[in-house]
Scaffold this active site. Structure first.
Site, short mmCIF file in Angstrom:
data_model
loop_
_atom_site.label_atom_id
_atom_site.label_comp_id
_atom_site.label_asym_id
_atom_site.label_seq_id
_atom_site.Cartn_x
_atom_site.Cartn_y
_atom_site.Cartn_z
NE ARG A 90 -4.33 -1.78 1.66
CZ ARG A 90 -5.42 -1.83 2.38
NH1 ARG A 90 -5.47 -1.17 3.54
NH2 ARG A 90 -6.49 -2.50 1.99
CB SER A 91 0.59 4.53 1.71
OG SER A 91 -0.59 4.97 1.09
CB ALA A 92 5.12 0.91 2.46
CE LYS B 229 0.70 8.28 -0.79
NZ LYS B 229 -0.16 7.11 -0.55
#
Length: 400
Positions: free
Chosen positions: A72-74, A76
């Site tokens: 997921r947002s890791a 980014k």
């Protein structure tokens, strides 16, 4: 539940905390890896590859060392490295307007949006007036068109708010115009390939079988992060269809099934990177120093000292227009704080909604990666990841 893998002498508390995550915090299948000064000191995994364990689906298949998961947002933090490395190579000016490279982006007053605003969450573009369908979202051209046509919801640079999904189309749109390649392609050829990372943005078909099936799990609520302000304020923000919070996470409606092969094969730099714990930890180790077995000049180090300083220099801090709680950001990375507790004020990294976490701490030389197939409702400060971070801190305090 058997904990597999090894820990270096002194890091035994991490093994204990990892086992505790299964016993008390709801983990079903997970892995954690820690590097210190470029050498792996923790490499643990356990549980089942698939969170559901349904009969006849192979749900009881064990998590293996090479099992990977959507982080997921890791994602980014990995995508941010692309823009910072382009800056380091002299191909991109962080203080240049995005529209210099991407003329269509200038619409609706966005000529004032700078490259750094995409990384520090100050672009004013966390939402889309018309959310994208799953099919549109997986088309990089449609995502870029959507953010280019969107009007900012605050004056660019004047405030900050987490760009939960639009971050990915903003970064990818710029990377494509500067390099001619998508962010996933760039990561594969310039970062993951040379360093031998088990990390992908756009999963190759040949790697599909190693990725576990993910799903929701229950567990204790976090003690930090989303609890920093009255719970009512946070709850109301997520429940209000008109709030920036709700709209930011609804920029794709409905959200794609994260177990769908088509979703995993696409490249959404804000949300669907796939990695092993070792791949995530090794990536962060390479941001701050040489890495064992890198097999490339400079020991595989990605950021020079000046770029590493840019990544962790505070760019945004205070109440977040989207997450409601106070957040701190450098250039593309969350910084150590109550919403994102790492090891020290020098730490920088990024959590993934539901559990995953990757970060580096230059003060101690620690690089950390945790991945799980059991997704919680937490956006930051997941209790399982934090239990492991505390164990690393304890290990260091004991002289490991």
């Amino acid at each position: 539940m058997t904990v597999n893998g090894t820990v270096a002498e002194g890091f035994e508390p991490v093994r204990d905390a990892f086992a505790g995550n299964f016993a008390a915090l709801g983990d079903r299948g997970a892995a954690v890896a820690v590097y210190r000064d470029g050498r792996r000191v923790v490499d643990l995994w356990g549980g089942t590859k698939h969170v559901d364990g349904a009969a006849g689906t192979g749900g009881g298949e064990p998590w293996e060392r090479g099992t990977a998961q959507v982080v997921r947002s890791a994602t980014k933090g990995v995508a941010a490295a692309v823009l910072l490395l382009l800056h380091q190579r002299g191909e991109l000016n962080l203080d240049a307007p995005v529209g210099h490279h991407w003329p269509e982006f200038k619409a609706h007053g966005k000529e004032r949006v700078l490259v750094r605003h995409l990384l520090n969450h100050r672009a004013g573009l966390p939402v889309l007036d018309r959310p994208l369908t799953p099919g549109e979202a997986l088309d990089p051209a449609r995502g870029a068109e959507a953010v280019a046509a969107q009007a900012p919801v605050w004056e660019p640079g004047a405030d900050h708010g987490y760009h939960a999904l639009t971050y990915g189309w903003l970064v990818d749109g710029l990377v494509r115009r500067v390099t001619g390649r998508g962010t996933g392609e760039w990561i594969a050829s310039e970062i993951a390939g040379p360093l031998g990372l088990e990390l992908w943005l756009g999963l190759p078909e040949a790697e599909a079988d190693r990725v576990g099936r993910a799903g929701p799990v229950e567990g204790p609520e976090p003690s930090g992060g989303l609890r920093l302000r009255p719970r009512r304020a946070v709850t109301e923000a997520y429940e209000d269809p008109a709030s920036l919070t709700r709209r930011a996470f609804a920029a794709i409606t409905p959200f794609p099934d994260q177990n769908d092969p088509a979703y995993r094969a696409a490249a959404l730099p804000a949300a669907n990177g796939i990695a092993t714990a070792d791949g995530l930890a090794r990536f962060y180790a390479a941001l701050i120093g040489e890495v064992e077995g890198a097999g490339r000049a400079g020991g595989g180090r990605l950021f020079d000292p000046a770029t590493a300083a840019l990544a962790r220099a505070e760019e945004s801090a205070g109440p977040d227009r989207v997450l409601v709680v106070g957040t701190r950001f450098g250039l593309g990375y969350m910084l150590h704080g109550s919403a994102s507790p790492f090891l020290s004020p020098a730490s920088f990294g990024h959590p993934g909604r539901g559990g995953a976490l990757g970060f580096a701490d230059p003060e101690s030389g620690i690089a950390f990666g945790y991945v799980t197939n059991g997704f919680r409702k937490t956006v930051t400060a997941d209790p399982r990841a934090q239990a492991l971070v505390r164990a690393v801190r304890e290990s260091l305090a004991r002289g490991a």
